[in-house]
Write an enzyme that holds these catalytic residues in place. Structure first.
Site, PDB file in Angstrom:
ATOM      1  N   LYS A   1       1.879  -3.301   7.473  1.00 47.16           N
ATOM      2  CA  LYS A   1       2.202  -3.497   6.044  1.00 47.16           C
ATOM      3  C   LYS A   1       3.675  -3.126   5.797  1.00 47.16           C
ATOM      4  CE  LYS A   1      -0.143  -4.594   3.060  1.00 47.16           C
ATOM      5  NZ  LYS A   1      -0.522  -5.933   2.524  1.00 47.16           N
TER       6      LYS A   1
ATOM      7  N   PRO B   1     -21.099   9.620   6.897  1.00 46.59           N
ATOM      8  CA  PRO B   1     -20.163  10.117   7.919  1.00 46.59           C
ATOM      9  C   PRO B   1     -18.803  10.515   7.353  1.00 46.59           C
ATOM     10  CG  PRO B   1     -20.279   7.714   7.989  1.00 46.59           C
ATOM     11  CD  PRO B   1     -21.179   8.147   6.867  1.00 46.59           C
TER      12      PRO B   1
ATOM     13  N   THR C   1       0.815  -1.212   0.000  1.00 47.03           N
ATOM     14  CA  THR C   1       0.000   0.000   0.000  1.00 47.03           C
ATOM     15  C   THR C   1       0.856   1.273   0.000  1.00 47.03           C
ATOM     16  OG1 THR C   1      -1.547   1.252   1.395  1.00 47.03           O
ATOM     17  CG2 THR C   1      -0.100  -0.258   2.537  1.00 47.03           C
ATOM     18  N   ASP C   2       0.267   2.372  -0.460  1.00 43.09           N
ATOM     19  CA  ASP C   2       0.959   3.663  -0.389  1.00 43.09           C
ATOM     20  C   ASP C   2       1.063   4.173   1.056  1.00 43.09           C
ATOM     21  OD1 ASP C   2      -1.733   4.296  -0.007  1.00 43.09           O
ATOM     22  OD2 ASP C   2      -1.829   5.801  -1.602  1.00 43.09           O
ATOM     23  N   GLU C   3       0.247   3.585   1.957  1.00 52.92           N
ATOM     24  CA  GLU C   3       0.199   4.118   3.322  1.00 52.92           C
ATOM     25  C   GLU C   3       1.507   3.915   4.082  1.00 52.92           C
ATOM     26  OE1 GLU C   3      -3.330   3.544   5.544  1.00 52.92           O
ATOM     27  OE2 GLU C   3      -4.617   3.773   3.791  1.00 52.92           O
TER      28      GLU C   3
ATOM     29  N   TYR D   1      -2.274  -0.396  10.988  1.00 53.78           N
ATOM     30  CA  TYR D   1      -2.386  -1.072   9.678  1.00 53.78           C
ATOM     31  C   TYR D   1      -1.142  -0.794   8.834  1.00 53.78           C
ATOM     32  CZ  TYR D   1      -3.458  -1.582   4.718  1.00 53.78           C
ATOM     33  OH  TYR D   1      -3.378  -1.894   3.387  1.00 53.78           O
TER      34      TYR D   1
HETATM   35  P1  NAD Z   1      -9.909  -7.184   2.015  1.00 55.14           P
HETATM   36  O1  NAD Z   1      -9.952  -6.858   3.463  1.00 55.14           O
HETATM   37  O2  NAD Z   1     -11.096  -6.903   1.161  1.00 55.14           O
HETATM   38  O3  NAD Z   1      -9.601  -8.759   1.839  1.00 55.14           O
HETATM   39  C1  NAD Z   1      -8.626  -9.417   2.586  1.00 55.14           C
HETATM   40  C2  NAD Z   1      -8.806 -10.919   2.376  1.00 55.14           C
HETATM   41  O4  NAD Z   1      -7.781 -11.602   3.123  1.00 55.14           O
HETATM   42  C3  NAD Z   1     -10.146 -11.472   2.870  1.00 55.14           C
HETATM   43  O5  NAD Z   1     -10.706 -12.339   1.928  1.00 55.14           O
HETATM   44  C4  NAD Z   1      -9.794 -12.205   4.155  1.00 55.14           C
HETATM   45  O6  NAD Z   1     -10.660 -13.299   4.429  1.00 55.14           O
HETATM   46  C5  NAD Z   1      -8.375 -12.674   3.827  1.00 55.14           C
HETATM   47  N1  NAD Z   1      -7.578 -12.920   5.040  1.00 55.14           N
HETATM   48  C6  NAD Z   1      -7.436 -12.101   6.116  1.00 55.14           C
HETATM   49  N2  NAD Z   1      -6.651 -12.678   7.038  1.00 55.14           N
HETATM   50  C7  NAD Z   1      -6.269 -13.878   6.522  1.00 55.14           C
HETATM   51  C8  NAD Z   1      -5.435 -14.932   6.979  1.00 55.14           C
HETATM   52  N3  NAD Z   1      -4.834 -14.871   8.184  1.00 55.14           N
HETATM   53  N4  NAD Z   1      -5.248 -16.003   6.191  1.00 55.14           N
HETATM   54  C9  NAD Z   1      -5.856 -16.087   4.972  1.00 55.14           C
HETATM   55  N5  NAD Z   1      -6.663 -15.122   4.490  1.00 55.14           N
HETATM   56  C10 NAD Z   1      -6.867 -14.037   5.263  1.00 55.14           C
HETATM   57  O7  NAD Z   1      -8.597  -6.493   1.451  1.00 55.14           O
HETATM   58  P2  NAD Z   1      -8.349  -5.777   0.044  1.00 55.14           P
HETATM   59  O8  NAD Z   1      -8.860  -4.413   0.090  1.00 55.14           O
HETATM   60  O9  NAD Z   1      -8.792  -6.697  -1.025  1.00 55.14           O
HETATM   61  O10 NAD Z   1      -6.751  -5.701   0.070  1.00 55.14           O
HETATM   62  C11 NAD Z   1      -5.962  -6.783  -0.422  1.00 55.14           C
HETATM   63  C12 NAD Z   1      -4.498  -6.446  -0.252  1.00 55.14           C
HETATM   64  O11 NAD Z   1      -4.205  -5.267  -0.981  1.00 55.14           O
HETATM   65  C13 NAD Z   1      -4.070  -6.170   1.182  1.00 55.14           C
HETATM   66  O12 NAD Z   1      -2.784  -6.708   1.366  1.00 55.14           O
HETATM   67  C14 NAD Z   1      -4.027  -4.656   1.274  1.00 55.14           C
HETATM   68  O13 NAD Z   1      -3.095  -4.229   2.227  1.00 55.14           O
HETATM   69  C15 NAD Z   1      -3.597  -4.301  -0.127  1.00 55.14           C
HETATM   70  N6  NAD Z   1      -4.039  -2.976  -0.621  1.00 55.14           N
HETATM   71  C16 NAD Z   1      -5.356  -2.624  -0.542  1.00 55.14           C
HETATM   72  C17 NAD Z   1      -5.755  -1.395  -1.078  1.00 55.14           C
HETATM   73  C18 NAD Z   1      -7.206  -0.960  -1.030  1.00 55.14           C
HETATM   74  O14 NAD Z   1      -7.482   0.192  -1.354  1.00 55.14           O
HETATM   75  N7  NAD Z   1      -8.149  -1.805  -0.677  1.00 55.14           N
HETATM   76  C19 NAD Z   1      -4.809  -0.537  -1.662  1.00 55.14           C
HETATM   77  C20 NAD Z   1      -3.460  -0.941  -1.702  1.00 55.14           C
HETATM   78  C21 NAD Z   1      -3.097  -2.178  -1.195  1.00 55.14           C
HETATM   79  O1  DAU Z   2      -4.169   3.972   0.395  1.00 55.18           O
HETATM   80  C1  DAU Z   2      -4.364   2.588   0.272  1.00 55.18           C
HETATM   81  C2  DAU Z   2      -5.229   2.123   1.402  1.00 55.18           C
HETATM   82  O2  DAU Z   2      -6.542   2.587   1.116  1.00 55.18           O
HETATM   83  C3  DAU Z   2      -5.230   0.614   1.597  1.00 55.18           C
HETATM   84  O3  DAU Z   2      -3.944   0.193   1.955  1.00 55.18           O
HETATM   85  C4  DAU Z   2      -6.234   0.209   2.686  1.00 55.18           C
HETATM   86  O4  DAU Z   2      -6.302  -1.195   2.783  1.00 55.18           O
HETATM   87  C5  DAU Z   2      -7.587   0.757   2.287  1.00 55.18           C
HETATM   88  O5  DAU Z   2      -8.526   0.471   3.322  1.00 55.18           O
HETATM   89  C6  DAU Z   2      -7.521   2.257   2.060  1.00 55.18           C
HETATM   90  O6  DAU Z   2      -7.266   2.967   3.298  1.00 55.18           O
HETATM   91  P1  DAU Z   2      -8.035   4.332   3.653  1.00 55.18           P
HETATM   92  O7  DAU Z   2      -8.019   4.490   5.103  1.00 55.18           O
HETATM   93  O8  DAU Z   2      -7.524   5.451   2.807  1.00 55.18           O
HETATM   94  O9  DAU Z   2      -9.511   3.935   3.096  1.00 55.18           O
HETATM   95  P2  DAU Z   2     -10.975   4.190   3.693  1.00 55.18           P
HETATM   96  O10 DAU Z   2     -11.938   3.794   2.627  1.00 55.18           O
HETATM   97  O11 DAU Z   2     -11.153   3.584   5.032  1.00 55.18           O
HETATM   98  O12 DAU Z   2     -11.005   5.768   3.851  1.00 55.18           O
HETATM   99  C7  DAU Z   2     -10.783   6.614   2.748  1.00 55.18           C
HETATM  100  C8  DAU Z   2     -10.811   8.034   3.262  1.00 55.18           C
HETATM  101  O13 DAU Z   2     -12.144   8.339   3.674  1.00 55.18           O
HETATM  102  C9  DAU Z   2      -9.936   8.264   4.471  1.00 55.18           C
HETATM  103  O14 DAU Z   2      -9.386   9.584   4.396  1.00 55.18           O
HETATM  104  C10 DAU Z   2     -10.890   8.175   5.653  1.00 55.18           C
HETATM  105  C11 DAU Z   2     -12.190   8.707   5.067  1.00 55.18           C
HETATM  106  N1  DAU Z   2     -13.426   8.105   5.628  1.00 55.18           N
HETATM  107  C12 DAU Z   2     -13.515   6.752   5.676  1.00 55.18           C
HETATM  108  C13 DAU Z   2     -14.635   6.160   6.191  1.00 55.18           C
HETATM  109  C14 DAU Z   2     -14.746   4.647   6.271  1.00 55.18           C
HETATM  110  C15 DAU Z   2     -14.455   8.916   6.053  1.00 55.18           C
HETATM  111  O15 DAU Z   2     -14.375  10.156   5.975  1.00 55.18           O
HETATM  112  N2  DAU Z   2     -15.575   8.329   6.561  1.00 55.18           N
HETATM  113  C16 DAU Z   2     -15.703   6.981   6.675  1.00 55.18           C
HETATM  114  O16 DAU Z   2     -16.743   6.499   7.184  1.00 55.18           O
END
Ligand code: NAD
Ligand code: DAU
Length: 359
Positions: A161, A212, A131-133, A157
């Site tokens: 990562k 929210p 992730t970029d985070e 988180y």
């Molecule tokens: P998600 O939370 O939707 O899915 C995670 C999956 O991992 C689920 O199916 C869960 O059951 C499985 N899992 C969790 N713990 C486990 C374990 N111990 N063993 C086996 N499976 C397990 O996540 P996502 O949004 O699809 O993200 C996938 C990956 O991409 C993550 O590594 C996340 O850090 C990374 N990522 C996400 C985003 C985003 O915006 N969602 C952006 C950049 C990187």
């Molecule tokens: O940047 C990549 C990341 O993006 C991934 O690594 C994470 O897995 C993914 O969850 C996501 O993280 P964020 O915290 O940026 O995503 P989220 O959707 O939770 O929130 C996006 C933005 O919106 C953040 O600034 C928080 C804000 N937010 C989020 C929620 C859930 C709100 O204002 N209200 C909300 O209820």
């Protein structure tokens, strides 16, 4: 690439990637290892393009015996590692599962790969999805994150990562394990669990519930349509240099509040008759909330020729349409007790504080 172990393939990006890879690689067999936590669902894996090339295994990436057995029995040559605890707000309220899955789980997979592949360097790959985070938070005029930007994670988180990224790099330098890493910005699109900003806002709006927005809503994220992320990972698997990291992002910089307003405008067009924007409610901020992310994607664009196919406008429209036509999916994944409890835990106090402020 013949036998691919995908971890977390029942989650949002993993399930999209399973679909993508089955289409893009007609010879590949996928072993999908997922623990089916609250975030994973077999509903995300219905109607796969070629289900005979997909084997689902219900299990934990921290289970070394299981992972070793899968590596051996399925002669795994490629690992694409998505499995993680992924929601920042949950990591604030309960960090322990993040350390276990994201750190110990990644370590377990690396060890399994090291043992299974030995000195083999050709035709095997460990790809880690990150992730970029990990890079921290930017001020308004800071340049975007590059692959060389120093890590500065600020939530449990992102710290977990970052730890996993460091381990993956250590296995490359120490043991010569053929690894690649991608660090991607915020994804959105089909099958995203409705705890995340975009699906949460769409579904709350449809139910007439408050939208929210944390703090002033002027935090900035870089949004990428999930299919573009899948394409980038596939390209890195095919053409990426072993030992390298590639940043991936959508190249946009909207305030959160503007993303929410766009969703309201799309809903007003596609499901008219409600003043969705009037549901927007500013609530107390996320502790340690990163203000801004931005990605410099020059490396993957110039070296591998990747670029996103969707801009935020077209991607958001496709996403809102997808949710409107998949309310049965939403009902199945989001009606459970766990998610209702989460909504209560994360939002009840925030909403009442917001109410008191308004009063
Ligand atoms: P998600 O939370 O939707 O899915 C995670 C999956 O991992 C689920 O199916 C869960 O059951 C499985 N899992 C969790 N713990 C486990 C374990 N111990 N063993 C086996 N499976 C397990 O996540 P996502 O949004 O699809 O993200 C996938 C990956 O991409 C993550 O590594 C996340 O850090 C990374 N990522 C996400 C985003 C985003 O915006 N969602 C952006 C950049 C990187
Ligand atoms: O940047 C990549 C990341 O993006 C991934 O690594 C994470 O897995 C993914 O969850 C996501 O993280 P964020 O915290 O940026 O995503 P989220 O959707 O939770 O929130 C996006 C933005 O919106 C953040 O600034 C928080 C804000 N937010 C989020 C929620 C859930 C709100 O204002 N209200 C909300 O209820």
């Amino acid at each position: 690439m013949k036998n691919v172990l995908i971890t977390g393939g029942a989650g949002f990006i993993g399930a999209n990637f399973v679909r993508y890879l089955l289409r893009a690689e007609p010879e590949v067999h996928i072993i999908n290892l997922d623990a089916l936590t609250y975030a994973g669902s077999l509903e995300n894996l219905r109607d796969l393009p070629d289900p005979s090339r997909h084997t689902f295994v219900h299990g934990d990436i921290c289970d070394a015996d299981l992972v070793n057995r899968l590596m051996r029995e399925h002669e795994i040559d490629t690992i694409v590692h998505f499995a993680a605890e992924s929601h920042v707000d949950r990591s604030i309220l309960g960090p322990a599962p993040f350390i276990k899955t994201n750190v110990i789980g990644t370590f377990t997979l690396l060890e399994a790969a090291r043992q299974a592949w030995g000195q083999e360097r050709d035709g095997v790959r460990f790809h880690h999805v990150s992730t970029d985070e990990v890079y921290g938070s930017l001020a308004p005029d800071d340049p975007p994150f590059q692959e060389s930007t120093a890590y500065d994670p600020r939530s449990p988180y992102s710290a977990s990562k970052a730890a996993s990224d460091h381990l993956v790099r250590a296995y490359f330098h120490t043991y010569g394990l053929p690894v690649t890493i991608t660090n991607c910005s915020n994804n959105y699109g089909p099958y995203q669990f409705p705890e995340k900003l975009i699906p949460l806002m769409i579904l709350n709006a449809l139910q007439g519930r408050p939208l929210p927005v944390y703090g002033d809503g002027k935090q900035v994220r870089d949004w990428l349509y999930v299919e573009d992320h899948c394409e980038a990972i596939h390209l890195v698997l095919r053409k990426g240099q072993v030992g390298e990291t590639y940043n991936i992002g959508g190249g946009n910089q909207p305030y959160n509040i503007d993303v929410v307003r766009k969703i309201c405008a799309l809903l007003a067009e596609l499901r008219p008759g409600v003043d969705y924007a009037s549901l927007i409610t500013h609530v107390p901020d996320r502790p340690g909330h990163d203000r801004r992310y931005a990605m410099d994607t020059t490396k993957i664009r110039s070296e591998l020729g990747w670029q996103p196919r969707h801009d935020l406008e077209s991607g958001l429209r496709a996403t809102v349409r997808w949710y409107l036509s998949h309310l049965d999916w939403v009902a199945k994944v989001a009606q459970g007790e766990e998610f209702q409890k989460w909504l209560q835990q994360n939002y009840a106090d925030r909403q009442s504080l917001a109410g008191r402020r308004r009063a």
